[in-house]
Write a protein that holds these residues in place. Structure first.
Motif, PDB file in Angstrom:
ATOM      1  N   VAL A  49      52.119  31.259  39.048  1.00  0.00           N
ATOM      2  CA  VAL A  49      51.161  30.199  39.370  1.00  0.00           C
ATOM      3  C   VAL A  49      50.183  30.671  40.446  1.00  0.00           C
ATOM      4  CG1 VAL A  49      50.908  27.878  40.334  1.00  0.00           C
ATOM      5  CG2 VAL A  49      52.667  28.329  38.624  1.00  0.00           C
ATOM      6  N   ALA A  50      50.670  31.375  41.454  1.00  0.00           N
ATOM      7  CA  ALA A  50      49.795  31.887  42.518  1.00  0.00           C
ATOM      8  C   ALA A  50      48.770  32.868  41.953  1.00  0.00           C
ATOM      9  CB  ALA A  50      50.620  32.547  43.611  1.00  0.00           C
ATOM     10  N   LYS A  51      49.217  33.777  41.077  1.00  0.00           N
ATOM     11  CA  LYS A  51      48.298  34.759  40.489  1.00  0.00           C
ATOM     12  C   LYS A  51      47.262  34.069  39.603  1.00  0.00           C
ATOM     13  CE  LYS A  51      48.186  39.222  38.267  1.00  0.00           C
ATOM     14  NZ  LYS A  51      48.910  40.461  38.155  1.00  0.00           N
ATOM     15  N   LEU A  52      47.705  33.092  38.823  1.00  0.00           N
ATOM     16  CA  LEU A  52      46.789  32.352  37.959  1.00  0.00           C
ATOM     17  C   LEU A  52      45.750  31.585  38.774  1.00  0.00           C
ATOM     18  CD1 LEU A  52      45.948  31.418  35.128  1.00  0.00           C
ATOM     19  CD2 LEU A  52      47.686  29.618  35.309  1.00  0.00           C
ATOM     20  N   CYS A  53      46.192  30.887  39.803  1.00  0.00           N
ATOM     21  CA  CYS A  53      45.264  30.127  40.665  1.00  0.00           C
ATOM     22  C   CYS A  53      44.265  31.042  41.355  1.00  0.00           C
ATOM     23  CB  CYS A  53      46.041  29.321  41.699  1.00  0.00           C
ATOM     24  SG  CYS A  53      46.946  27.939  40.991  1.00  0.00           S
ATOM     25  N   ASP A  54      44.748  32.172  41.877  1.00  0.00           N
ATOM     26  CA  ASP A  54      43.844  33.127  42.532  1.00  0.00           C
ATOM     27  C   ASP A  54      42.801  33.656  41.550  1.00  0.00           C
ATOM     28  OD1 ASP A  54      45.207  32.831  44.925  1.00  0.00           O
ATOM     29  OD2 ASP A  54      46.336  34.707  44.728  1.00  0.00           O
ATOM     30  N   GLY A  55      43.230  33.969  40.339  1.00  0.00           N
ATOM     31  CA  GLY A  55      42.303  34.479  39.335  1.00  0.00           C
ATOM     32  C   GLY A  55      41.254  33.451  38.942  1.00  0.00           C
ATOM     33  N   ILE A  56      41.680  32.215  38.742  1.00  0.00           N
ATOM     34  CA  ILE A  56      40.738  31.152  38.390  1.00  0.00           C
ATOM     35  C   ILE A  56      39.745  30.914  39.522  1.00  0.00           C
ATOM     36  CG2 ILE A  56      40.516  28.673  37.942  1.00  0.00           C
ATOM     37  CD1 ILE A  56      43.178  28.921  36.347  1.00  0.00           C
ATOM     38  N   MET A  57      40.234  30.836  40.746  1.00  0.00           N
ATOM     39  CA  MET A  57      39.334  30.616  41.889  1.00  0.00           C
ATOM     40  C   MET A  57      38.331  31.757  42.020  1.00  0.00           C
ATOM     41  SD  MET A  57      39.926  27.671  42.996  1.00  0.00           S
ATOM     42  CE  MET A  57      38.845  27.761  44.398  1.00  0.00           C
ATOM     43  N   ASP A  58      38.761  32.984  41.767  1.00  0.00           N
ATOM     44  CA  ASP A  58      37.861  34.135  41.827  1.00  0.00           C
ATOM     45  C   ASP A  58      36.756  34.008  40.776  1.00  0.00           C
ATOM     46  OD1 ASP A  58      37.121  36.730  42.873  1.00  0.00           O
ATOM     47  OD2 ASP A  58      37.896  37.588  41.000  1.00  0.00           O
ATOM     48  N   LEU A  59      37.118  33.638  39.550  1.00  0.00           N
ATOM     49  CA  LEU A  59      36.104  33.439  38.501  1.00  0.00           C
ATOM     50  C   LEU A  59      35.124  32.338  38.870  1.00  0.00           C
ATOM     51  CD1 LEU A  59      37.686  33.541  34.915  1.00  0.00           C
ATOM     52  CD2 LEU A  59      36.181  35.193  35.990  1.00  0.00           C
ATOM     53  N   VAL A  60      35.646  31.239  39.379  1.00  0.00           N
ATOM     54  CA  VAL A  60      34.808  30.101  39.757  1.00  0.00           C
ATOM     55  C   VAL A  60      33.825  30.512  40.855  1.00  0.00           C
ATOM     56  CG1 VAL A  60      34.834  27.833  40.888  1.00  0.00           C
ATOM     57  CG2 VAL A  60      36.426  28.318  39.024  1.00  0.00           C
ATOM     58  N   GLU A  61      34.296  31.208  41.865  1.00  0.00           N
ATOM     59  CA  GLU A  61      33.428  31.647  42.966  1.00  0.00           C
ATOM     60  C   GLU A  61      32.363  32.624  42.499  1.00  0.00           C
ATOM     61  OE1 GLU A  61      36.209  33.062  45.868  1.00  0.00           O
ATOM     62  OE2 GLU A  61      36.858  31.017  46.381  1.00  0.00           O
ATOM     63  N   LYS A  62      32.719  33.533  41.608  1.00  0.00           N
ATOM     64  CA  LYS A  62      31.777  34.557  41.130  1.00  0.00           C
ATOM     65  C   LYS A  62      30.744  33.990  40.162  1.00  0.00           C
ATOM     66  CE  LYS A  62      34.714  38.595  41.610  1.00  0.00           C
ATOM     67  NZ  LYS A  62      35.490  39.621  40.904  1.00  0.00           N
ATOM     68  N   ASN A  63      31.032  32.830  39.564  1.00  0.00           N
ATOM     69  CA  ASN A  63      30.137  32.280  38.547  1.00  0.00           C
ATOM     70  C   ASN A  63      29.466  30.988  38.950  1.00  0.00           C
ATOM     71  OD1 ASN A  63      30.375  34.059  35.996  1.00  0.00           O
ATOM     72  ND2 ASN A  63      32.432  33.939  36.852  1.00  0.00           N
ATOM     73  N   GLY A  64      29.463  30.697  40.237  1.00  0.00           N
ATOM     74  CA  GLY A  64      28.709  29.549  40.749  1.00  0.00           C
ATOM     75  C   GLY A  64      29.214  28.204  40.285  1.00  0.00           C
TER      76      GLY A  64
END
Length: 66
Positions: A49-64
């Motif tokens: 869950v931690a890895k999934l959340c970190d990955g999603i947040m990274d995508l969201v931040e990089k894509n505005g």
């Protein structure tokens, strides 16, 4: 009357036994960004869950997308 702003993007997640993939999709169904990792890279559910959340947040931040 309060005006409600509709979201123009959503996050989708596909969890399979071999790979977990997640991505951002716009309202027309176009994939804006995607990434993933081997499902069994995580030792336990908490790490997954931690890895999934970190990955999603990274995508969201990089894509505005906020």
């Amino acid at each position: 009357m309060e005006r409600v702003q509709l979201k123009t993007r959503v996050v989708g997640v596909d969890i399979s036994s071999e790979r977990t993939t997640y991505g951002i999709v716009d309202i027309r169904g176009n994939v804006v960004a995607k990434d993933g990792f081997p499902t069994f890279d995580c030792i336990n559910a908490s790490d997954f869950v931690a890895k999934l959340c970190d990955g999603i947040m990274d995508l969201v931040e990089k894509n505005g997308t906020t």
